[in-house]
Design a protein around this motif. Structure first.
Motif, PDB file in Angstrom:
ATOM      1  N   ASP A  15     -13.530 -33.446 -79.991  1.00 54.59           N
ATOM      2  CA  ASP A  15     -14.282 -32.271 -79.549  1.00 54.59           C
ATOM      3  C   ASP A  15     -15.597 -32.232 -80.298  1.00 54.59           C
ATOM      4  O   ASP A  15     -15.628 -32.457 -81.521  1.00 54.59           O
ATOM      5  CB  ASP A  15     -13.482 -30.993 -79.814  1.00 54.59           C
ATOM      6  CG  ASP A  15     -13.950 -29.818 -78.974  1.00 54.59           C
ATOM      7  OD1 ASP A  15     -15.179 -29.562 -78.942  1.00 54.59           O
ATOM      8  OD2 ASP A  15     -13.107 -29.157 -78.349  1.00 54.59           O
ATOM      9  N   SER A  40     -17.181 -37.149 -80.847  1.00 52.20           N
ATOM     10  CA  SER A  40     -17.740 -37.720 -79.626  1.00 52.20           C
ATOM     11  C   SER A  40     -16.751 -38.723 -79.055  1.00 52.20           C
ATOM     12  O   SER A  40     -15.854 -39.217 -79.757  1.00 52.20           O
ATOM     13  CB  SER A  40     -19.076 -38.422 -79.898  1.00 52.20           C
ATOM     14  OG  SER A  40     -18.867 -39.601 -80.663  1.00 52.20           O
ATOM     15  N   ASP A  59     -11.597 -32.838 -75.380  1.00 60.66           N
ATOM     16  CA  ASP A  59     -12.423 -31.803 -74.777  1.00 60.66           C
ATOM     17  C   ASP A  59     -13.031 -32.382 -73.501  1.00 60.66           C
ATOM     18  O   ASP A  59     -13.564 -33.498 -73.505  1.00 60.66           O
ATOM     19  CB  ASP A  59     -13.520 -31.385 -75.751  1.00 60.66           C
ATOM     20  CG  ASP A  59     -14.415 -30.295 -75.183  1.00 60.66           C
ATOM     21  OD1 ASP A  59     -13.962 -29.562 -74.285  1.00 60.66           O
ATOM     22  OD2 ASP A  59     -15.563 -30.174 -75.644  1.00 60.66           O
ATOM     23  N   ILE A  60     -12.939 -31.671 -72.401  1.00 65.24           N
ATOM     24  CA  ILE A  60     -13.455 -32.199 -71.140  1.00 65.24           C
ATOM     25  C   ILE A  60     -14.974 -32.314 -71.163  1.00 65.24           C
ATOM     26  O   ILE A  60     -15.542 -33.323 -70.741  1.00 65.24           O
ATOM     27  CB  ILE A  60     -13.001 -31.314 -69.956  1.00 65.24           C
ATOM     28  CG1 ILE A  60     -11.499 -31.502 -69.705  1.00 65.24           C
ATOM     29  CG2 ILE A  60     -13.788 -31.661 -68.684  1.00 65.24           C
ATOM     30  CD1 ILE A  60     -10.948 -30.709 -68.541  1.00 65.24           C
ATOM     31  N   HIS A  61     -15.646 -31.282 -71.655  1.00 63.68           N
ATOM     32  CA  HIS A  61     -17.109 -31.249 -71.602  1.00 63.68           C
ATOM     33  C   HIS A  61     -17.704 -31.566 -72.974  1.00 63.68           C
ATOM     34  O   HIS A  61     -17.641 -30.760 -73.901  1.00 63.68           O
ATOM     35  CB  HIS A  61     -17.593 -29.875 -71.121  1.00 63.68           C
ATOM     36  CG  HIS A  61     -17.068 -29.507 -69.774  1.00 63.68           C
ATOM     37  ND1 HIS A  61     -17.451 -30.133 -68.612  1.00 63.68           N
ATOM     38  CD2 HIS A  61     -16.144 -28.572 -69.401  1.00 63.68           C
ATOM     39  CE1 HIS A  61     -16.817 -29.600 -67.594  1.00 63.68           C
ATOM     40  NE2 HIS A  61     -16.021 -28.656 -68.034  1.00 63.68           N
ATOM     41  N   MET A  62     -18.252 -32.777 -73.086  1.00 61.94           N
ATOM     42  CA  MET A  62     -18.925 -33.204 -74.316  1.00 61.94           C
ATOM     43  C   MET A  62     -20.229 -33.888 -73.940  1.00 61.94           C
ATOM     44  O   MET A  62     -20.327 -34.497 -72.865  1.00 61.94           O
ATOM     45  CB  MET A  62     -18.041 -34.182 -75.100  1.00 61.94           C
ATOM     46  CG  MET A  62     -16.778 -33.576 -75.677  1.00 61.94           C
ATOM     47  SD  MET A  62     -15.867 -34.758 -76.729  1.00 61.94           S
ATOM     48  CE  MET A  62     -15.307 -35.945 -75.497  1.00 61.94           C
ATOM     49  N   SER A  66     -18.149 -37.850 -71.264  1.00 65.89           N
ATOM     50  CA  SER A  66     -17.292 -36.668 -71.163  1.00 65.89           C
ATOM     51  C   SER A  66     -15.846 -37.017 -71.498  1.00 65.89           C
ATOM     52  O   SER A  66     -15.463 -38.194 -71.579  1.00 65.89           O
ATOM     53  CB  SER A  66     -17.355 -36.094 -69.748  1.00 65.89           C
ATOM     54  OG  SER A  66     -16.697 -36.972 -68.839  1.00 65.89           O
ATOM     55  N   GLU A  69     -14.326 -39.105 -68.664  1.00 62.67           N
ATOM     56  CA  GLU A  69     -14.656 -40.527 -68.733  1.00 62.67           C
ATOM     57  C   GLU A  69     -13.898 -41.201 -69.871  1.00 62.67           C
ATOM     58  O   GLU A  69     -13.434 -42.342 -69.741  1.00 62.67           O
ATOM     59  CB  GLU A  69     -16.166 -40.720 -68.919  1.00 62.67           C
ATOM     60  CG  GLU A  69     -16.607 -42.173 -68.969  1.00 62.67           C
ATOM     61  CD  GLU A  69     -16.218 -42.961 -67.717  1.00 62.67           C
ATOM     62  OE1 GLU A  69     -15.902 -44.161 -67.857  1.00 62.67           O
ATOM     63  OE2 GLU A  69     -16.233 -42.374 -66.620  1.00 62.67           O
ATOM     64  N   SER A  86      -9.560 -27.451 -72.027  1.00 68.30           N
ATOM     65  CA  SER A  86     -10.336 -27.028 -70.871  1.00 68.30           C
ATOM     66  C   SER A  86     -10.771 -25.581 -70.995  1.00 68.30           C
ATOM     67  O   SER A  86     -10.034 -24.740 -71.524  1.00 68.30           O
ATOM     68  CB  SER A  86      -9.498 -27.205 -69.590  1.00 68.30           C
ATOM     69  OG  SER A  86     -10.159 -26.665 -68.468  1.00 68.30           O
TER      70      SER A  86
END
Length: 209
Positions: A15, A40, A59-62, A66, A69, A86
């Motif tokens: 995260d 990351s 974490d989905i959104h990084m 992401s 991916e 999420s």
């Protein structure tokens, strides 16, 4: 002599929110898990290459790569099970997690009461998947090792109306309990089946007289 301490399950938390990652690490650490933090996806991949965790929390959104991916990369190149962190808790988020092969997901903001049941359920599911993969590897190795094992597994599947994995596990466990090789037990089983078939034919011939 003191018994060796049990090995802690290793969890990788991925995260870019350092505060949240440390919070999760603290909660899991207090629950008896060994944790590591990656901020990351690239860092996570490097850490996984050095040591695969029992479970990764993504974490989905990084920024950059992401969590989605990263999940694809883990599926493609490793056997690491993962669950998602999420910001959404609706059915679409659940379906998305399942589509990527996640064993679960935790909705942000995270609290301890929410985290632990979801985490433990995800870890249990990860263990089930790992066992199935291990069984499949063992099964493929055994089937490749000899025609007898393959035929015996098929025979058990037919006689007991079971699946391939279960048939092989029963055959393997029986061999282990009798301290014999799987292919030896398989050969014995096939020989017994051939004898029974011969006797069946003999009985039928006698009854027709």
């Amino acid at each position: 002599m003191n018994a060796a301490a049990p090995v802690k399950r290793y969890v990788l938390i991925v995260d870019d929110d350092q505060i949240l990652a440390e919070f999760l690490g603290e909660l899991l650490g207090h629950a008896g898990y060994e944790t590591a933090i990656a901020n990351s996806a690239d860092q996570a991949l490097k850490m996984v290459s050095e040591r695969e965790p029992d479970l990764a929390m993504l974490d989905i959104h990084m920024p950059g790569m992401s969590g989605l991916e990263l999940a694809k990369q883990l599926n493609r190149n490793t056997s690491v099970p993962f669950m998602f962190l999420s910001g959404r808790g609706d059915s679409d988020a659940s379906k998305q997690a399942a589509a990527y092969g996640a064993v679960g997901f935790v909705v942000k903001p995270v609290d301890e009461k929410q985290l632990m049941p979801a985490f433990e359920a995800g870890l249990a599911r990860a263990d089930e998947i790992r066992q199935l993969r291990r069984t499949e590897v063992n099964l493929n190795a055994a089937l490749a090792a000899g025609r007898e094992t393959s035929l015996a597994v098929g025979l058990l599947m037919c006689k007991f109306q079971t699946d391939r994995n279960t048939a092989f596990e029963v055959l393997r466990d029986h061999a282990r309990s009798n301290r014999r090789k799987v292919n030896e037990v398989a050969d014995q089983l096939l020989a017994a089946e051939e004898t029974l078939n011969s006797l069946h034919a003999a009985f039928n011939a006698r009854l027709k007289k």
